[in-house]
Design a protein around this motif. Sequence first.
Motif, PDB file in Angstrom:
ATOM      1  N   GLU A  32       0.824  -1.228  -0.079  1.00 57.71           N
ATOM      2  CA  GLU A  32      -0.007  -0.101   0.066  1.00 57.71           C
ATOM      3  C   GLU A  32       0.837   1.284   0.105  1.00 57.71           C
ATOM      4  OE1 GLU A  32      -2.840  -0.077   3.249  1.00 57.71           O
ATOM      5  OE2 GLU A  32      -3.943  -1.958   2.215  1.00 57.71           O
ATOM      6  N   ALA A  33       2.117   1.209   0.667  1.00 62.05           N
ATOM      7  CA  ALA A  33       3.074   2.288   0.787  1.00 62.05           C
ATOM      8  C   ALA A  33       3.481   2.593  -0.860  1.00 62.05           C
ATOM      9  CB  ALA A  33       4.043   2.134   1.663  1.00 62.05           C
ATOM     10  N   GLU A  34       3.856   1.580  -1.324  1.00 60.74           N
ATOM     11  CA  GLU A  34       4.230   1.958  -2.952  1.00 60.74           C
ATOM     12  C   GLU A  34       2.940   2.388  -3.585  1.00 60.74           C
ATOM     13  OE1 GLU A  34       6.981   1.897  -4.355  1.00 60.74           O
ATOM     14  OE2 GLU A  34       8.094   1.084  -2.872  1.00 60.74           O
ATOM     15  N   ASP A  35       1.759   2.000  -3.633  1.00 62.33           N
ATOM     16  CA  ASP A  35       0.442   2.259  -4.240  1.00 62.33           C
ATOM     17  C   ASP A  35       0.404   4.037  -4.057  1.00 62.33           C
ATOM     18  OD1 ASP A  35       0.033  -0.088  -5.425  1.00 62.33           O
ATOM     19  OD2 ASP A  35      -1.528  -0.589  -4.014  1.00 62.33           O
ATOM     20  N   ALA A  36       0.482   4.335  -2.515  1.00 63.80           N
ATOM     21  CA  ALA A  36       0.453   5.629  -2.391  1.00 63.80           C
ATOM     22  C   ALA A  36       1.607   6.447  -2.966  1.00 63.80           C
ATOM     23  CB  ALA A  36       0.707   6.052  -0.628  1.00 63.80           C
ATOM     24  N   LEU A  37       2.790   6.110  -3.096  1.00 67.75           N
ATOM     25  CA  LEU A  37       3.717   6.858  -3.786  1.00 67.75           C
ATOM     26  C   LEU A  37       3.357   6.871  -5.309  1.00 67.75           C
ATOM     27  CD1 LEU A  37       7.316   5.653  -2.321  1.00 67.75           C
ATOM     28  CD2 LEU A  37       5.888   7.609  -1.655  1.00 67.75           C
ATOM     29  N   GLN A  38       2.951   5.764  -5.837  1.00 70.37           N
ATOM     30  CA  GLN A  38       2.474   6.228  -7.333  1.00 70.37           C
ATOM     31  C   GLN A  38       1.628   7.136  -7.442  1.00 70.37           C
ATOM     32  OE1 GLN A  38       1.682   2.414  -9.197  1.00 70.37           O
ATOM     33  NE2 GLN A  38       3.474   1.149  -8.254  1.00 70.37           N
ATOM     34  N   GLU A  39       0.468   7.259  -6.648  1.00 72.71           N
ATOM     35  CA  GLU A  39      -0.460   7.887  -6.618  1.00 72.71           C
ATOM     36  C   GLU A  39      -0.191   9.536  -6.295  1.00 72.71           C
ATOM     37  OE1 GLU A  39      -4.163   9.998  -7.039  1.00 72.71           O
ATOM     38  OE2 GLU A  39      -3.339   8.007  -7.610  1.00 72.71           O
ATOM     39  N   ALA A  40       0.739   9.370  -5.255  1.00 75.64           N
ATOM     40  CA  ALA A  40       1.480  10.838  -4.951  1.00 75.64           C
ATOM     41  C   ALA A  40       2.121  11.441  -6.313  1.00 75.64           C
ATOM     42  CB  ALA A  40       2.397  10.843  -3.939  1.00 75.64           C
ATOM     43  N   TRP A  41       2.769  10.728  -6.775  1.00 73.24           N
ATOM     44  CA  TRP A  41       3.864  11.295  -7.947  1.00 73.24           C
ATOM     45  C   TRP A  41       2.628  11.551  -9.426  1.00 73.24           C
ATOM     46  CZ3 TRP A  41       7.668  13.193  -9.882  1.00 73.24           C
ATOM     47  CH2 TRP A  41       8.032  13.454 -11.229  1.00 73.24           C
ATOM     48  N   LEU A  42       1.569  11.031  -9.447  1.00 67.30           N
ATOM     49  CA  LEU A  42       0.662  11.269 -10.413  1.00 67.30           C
ATOM     50  C   LEU A  42       0.115  12.889 -10.007  1.00 67.30           C
ATOM     51  CD1 LEU A  42      -1.184   8.284 -11.218  1.00 67.30           C
ATOM     52  CD2 LEU A  42       0.327   9.155 -12.731  1.00 67.30           C
ATOM     53  N   ARG A  43       0.042  13.053  -8.557  1.00 69.63           N
ATOM     54  CA  ARG A  43      -0.483  14.459  -8.447  1.00 69.63           C
ATOM     55  C   ARG A  43       0.562  15.255  -8.667  1.00 69.63           C
ATOM     56  NH1 ARG A  43      -4.424  13.819  -3.065  1.00 69.63           N
ATOM     57  NH2 ARG A  43      -5.607  11.869  -3.972  1.00 69.63           N
ATOM     58  N   ILE A  44       2.036  14.918  -8.242  1.00 68.69           N
ATOM     59  CA  ILE A  44       3.285  15.884  -7.997  1.00 68.69           C
ATOM     60  C   ILE A  44       3.166  16.123  -9.786  1.00 68.69           C
ATOM     61  CG2 ILE A  44       5.461  15.980  -7.768  1.00 68.69           C
ATOM     62  CD1 ILE A  44       4.884  14.092  -5.303  1.00 68.69           C
ATOM     63  N   ASP A  45       3.104  15.238 -10.458  1.00 66.57           N
ATOM     64  CA  ASP A  45       3.614  15.296 -12.003  1.00 66.57           C
ATOM     65  C   ASP A  45       2.530  16.512 -12.600  1.00 66.57           C
ATOM     66  OD1 ASP A  45       5.167  14.844 -14.187  1.00 66.57           O
ATOM     67  OD2 ASP A  45       3.744  13.415 -15.194  1.00 66.57           O
ATOM     68  N   ARG A  46       1.486  16.491 -11.930  1.00 68.60           N
ATOM     69  CA  ARG A  46       0.387  17.428 -12.664  1.00 68.60           C
ATOM     70  C   ARG A  46       0.401  18.900 -11.954  1.00 68.60           C
ATOM     71  NH1 ARG A  46      -2.893  12.661 -12.411  1.00 68.60           N
ATOM     72  NH2 ARG A  46      -4.030  13.560 -10.438  1.00 68.60           N
ATOM     73  N   ALA A  47       1.095  18.964 -10.957  1.00 68.20           N
ATOM     74  CA  ALA A  47       1.314  20.049 -10.045  1.00 68.20           C
ATOM     75  C   ALA A  47       2.227  21.109 -10.598  1.00 68.20           C
ATOM     76  CB  ALA A  47       1.468  19.846  -8.655  1.00 68.20           C
ATOM     77  N   ASP A  48       1.908  22.518 -10.253  1.00 65.71           N
ATOM     78  CA  ASP A  48       2.856  23.522 -10.608  1.00 65.71           C
ATOM     79  C   ASP A  48       3.623  23.853  -9.370  1.00 65.71           C
ATOM     80  OD1 ASP A  48       4.107  25.688 -11.380  1.00 65.71           O
ATOM     81  OD2 ASP A  48       2.456  27.200 -11.546  1.00 65.71           O
TER      82      ASP A  48
END
Length: 295
Positions: A32-48
Amino acid sequence: MSDEQAWLTRRFEEDRLRLRAVAYRMLGSATEAEDALQEAWLRIDRADARSVENPGGWLTTVVARVCLNMLRARRSRREEPLDVRPADPVAGLEDAPDPEQEAVLADSVGLALLVVLDTLTPAERLAFVLHDMFAVPFDEIGPMIERSPTAARQLASRARRRVKGGAAVPESDLSRQRRVVDAFLAASRGGDFEALVSLLHPDVVLRADRAAGPTPEPLVVRGAEKVAKGAGAAAQRARFSQPALVNGAVGLVMAPRGRLFLALAFGFANGRITEIDVIADADRLRDLDLAVLDD
């Protein structure tokens, strides 16, 4: 890839180990920690991120919010560890990418700590983990849970009291109990029959509720050799067990992926174990007073 995306990627990878540690303590599961990092990266990649002044703190905030959402979803879907239980608690780990990694991570963090953290509300868990384990200020924690810094401090304090708990016996007795339980756990993991027998009172009684198995009815086993034989056969379960305070005395908790499935409460006399209560029933587990032992 733009310069900003390249910078984000580089910074995320530099911080990955720390961010993974945050996610693991929040969720109690390596998968689940790896899943959270993947989801976080998707958000970070879209952020300014051009205006971000504290990249490390910003990345931690994104990961923590993802974990908070996962914890809330877990509760709303009633996926608490006490609600859905496989016939064999360890069997579920066969689906994990690396079951051994789960055991190693649990040992490094403290399985008892993960178990107690799992009894907290998502907001309490976030406040305690971020502040007490990663020194994140309450001024930053408050907005994540839509609370004031003072309210976040109170949540962390409440969680801290739950984690530390209260012993029902003097410290000297706890130390003696801990030595016996540590030895019992080591002998169980190693299948050392003679060592197990030496730790058990000749008239020891083991009681296991119906949820503990292997029989559909409550089980009572009497005598050191019979109890030792059963403990030695449970070496796989013992891999995912660690000492903890169970109702104020030293016991064991078993929690694959950081989710409580089973607890052992012990009785002691003259340096030996006289009673073992194997608790796996969901209602009984909910009623246990669990806390982390001081090292």
